[in-house]
Design an enzyme around this catalytic site. Sequence first.
Site, PDB file in Angstrom:
ATOM      1  CE  LYS A  60     -19.921  -6.801 -66.955  1.00  0.00           C
ATOM      2  NZ  LYS A  60     -18.503  -6.951 -67.308  1.00  0.00           N
ATOM      3  CE1 TYR A 100     -17.821 -11.591 -64.300  1.00  0.00           C
ATOM      4  CE2 TYR A 100     -18.339 -10.039 -62.547  1.00  0.00           C
ATOM      5  CZ  TYR A 100     -18.374 -10.399 -63.881  1.00  0.00           C
ATOM      6  OH  TYR A 100     -18.946  -9.569 -64.801  1.00  0.00           O
ATOM      7  CG  ASN A 163     -16.777  -5.185 -70.034  1.00  0.00           C
ATOM      8  OD1 ASN A 163     -17.511  -5.110 -69.048  1.00  0.00           O
ATOM      9  ND2 ASN A 163     -16.072  -6.270 -70.319  1.00  0.00           N
ATOM     10  CG  HIS A 166     -22.403 -11.110 -67.641  1.00  0.00           C
ATOM     11  ND1 HIS A 166     -21.179 -11.748 -67.572  1.00  0.00           N
ATOM     12  CD2 HIS A 166     -23.343 -12.090 -67.594  1.00  0.00           C
ATOM     13  CE1 HIS A 166     -21.376 -13.059 -67.467  1.00  0.00           C
ATOM     14  NE2 HIS A 166     -22.687 -13.289 -67.484  1.00  0.00           N
ATOM     15  CD  GLU A 177     -22.989 -16.519 -66.214  1.00  0.00           C
ATOM     16  OE1 GLU A 177     -21.765 -16.530 -66.327  1.00  0.00           O
ATOM     17  OE2 GLU A 177     -23.733 -15.885 -66.986  1.00  0.00           O
TER      18      GLU A 177
HETATM   19  P1  IDP Z   1     -16.588 -11.600 -70.411  1.00  0.00           P
HETATM   20  O1  IDP Z   1     -17.320 -10.592 -69.575  1.00  0.00           O
HETATM   21  O2  IDP Z   1     -16.412 -11.131 -71.827  1.00  0.00           O
HETATM   22  O3  IDP Z   1     -17.186 -12.975 -70.332  1.00  0.00           O
HETATM   23  P2  IDP Z   1     -14.495 -12.516 -68.583  1.00  0.00           P
HETATM   24  O4  IDP Z   1     -13.126 -12.983 -68.974  1.00  0.00           O
HETATM   25  O5  IDP Z   1     -15.465 -13.534 -68.079  1.00  0.00           O
HETATM   26  O6  IDP Z   1     -15.084 -11.725 -69.846  1.00  0.00           O
HETATM   27  O7  IDP Z   1     -14.308 -11.376 -67.506  1.00  0.00           O
HETATM   28  C1  IDP Z   1     -15.391 -10.920 -66.731  1.00  0.00           C
HETATM   29  C2  IDP Z   1     -15.270  -9.421 -66.565  1.00  0.00           C
HETATM   30  O8  IDP Z   1     -14.080  -9.127 -65.837  1.00  0.00           O
HETATM   31  C3  IDP Z   1     -15.129  -8.636 -67.857  1.00  0.00           C
HETATM   32  O9  IDP Z   1     -16.352  -8.417 -68.518  1.00  0.00           O
HETATM   33  C4  IDP Z   1     -14.529  -7.354 -67.344  1.00  0.00           C
HETATM   34  O10 IDP Z   1     -15.526  -6.535 -66.709  1.00  0.00           O
HETATM   35  C5  IDP Z   1     -13.583  -7.864 -66.262  1.00  0.00           C
HETATM   36  N1  IDP Z   1     -12.226  -8.058 -66.796  1.00  0.00           N
HETATM   37  C6  IDP Z   1     -11.770  -9.065 -67.567  1.00  0.00           C
HETATM   38  N2  IDP Z   1     -10.474  -8.904 -67.873  1.00  0.00           N
HETATM   39  C7  IDP Z   1     -10.090  -7.755 -67.271  1.00  0.00           C
HETATM   40  C8  IDP Z   1      -8.846  -7.034 -67.202  1.00  0.00           C
HETATM   41  O11 IDP Z   1      -7.824  -7.435 -67.776  1.00  0.00           O
HETATM   42  N3  IDP Z   1      -8.855  -5.889 -66.481  1.00  0.00           N
HETATM   43  C9  IDP Z   1      -9.947  -5.431 -65.828  1.00  0.00           C
HETATM   44  N4  IDP Z   1     -11.139  -6.067 -65.865  1.00  0.00           N
HETATM   45  C10 IDP Z   1     -11.207  -7.211 -66.562  1.00  0.00           C
HETATM   46 MG    MG Z   2     -17.305 -14.320 -68.780  1.00  0.00          MG
END
Ligand code: IDP
Ligand code: MG
Length: 201
Positions: A60, A100, A163, A166, A177
């Site tokens: 990212k 997303y 984080n 992805h 994807e």
């Molecule tokens: P993942 O990336 O581990 O699959 P997902 O639930 O698919 O997790 O969420 C996609 C992305 O959305 C996360 O990697 C993160 O960047 C962002 N995200 C998820 N939950 C939160 C939150 O509570 N606050 C801010 N960003 C979030």
């Molecule tokens: Mg995800």
Amino acid sequence: MLRRRVFHAALQQLFTGTQETERALPCGLLCALRGGRSLDLHRHKSSLLDVRERTLIAVKPDGVQRRLIGQIIQRFEQRGFKLVGLKMLQATQDVLSEHYCHLRTKPFYGNLLHYMTSGPLVVMVWEGHNVVQTSRTMVGNTNPAEALAGTVRGDFSIHVSRNVVHASDSVEGAQKEIQLWFQTKDLLDWDLWDQTSTDDV
Ligand code: IDP
Ligand code: MG
């Protein structure tokens, strides 16, 4: 002498499987050979199929800015996976809203799109046995505060909104994807010289 004849017959059965050689073999040995041979074929077939599993991994914008591209690629190479597609790009809102779409109703969705369009991404397709599940484990919990040390997120990040990486969360999700981010012609089918070492497991 008898033992040698049985051994030769066993070898012949193993490689040719004729009815004559079957008759010449003691039943127990024949069953063992048949079992072993079919197991090997089954194993070989399933490992060849498994090895085609693919997943989408993306560094990212924060990972790119922090010069983590090399370290992230290294982890997947080191683990034994095969890189079959790679590109650096500035993502559009359109692609990200598709990527997303499951988060559209979340309060952080706007910030997520802003973050993901704030700079270049490196998007990759990795291939190998059980790559979807294994790469999720390697990447770690979505919230880096809960990610284990040794995972990408556990080692390089502290907040869920930054984080670093992805990884697709299911085989079906990965297929969607990959189709979203890559054209088929941009994914390479190539052989790793040492691939047989994982195919034969
Ligand atoms: P993942 O990336 O581990 O699959 P997902 O639930 O698919 O997790 O969420 C996609 C992305 O959305 C996360 O990697 C993160 O960047 C962002 N995200 C998820 N939950 C939160 C939150 O509570 N606050 C801010 N960003 C979030
Ligand atoms: Mg995800």
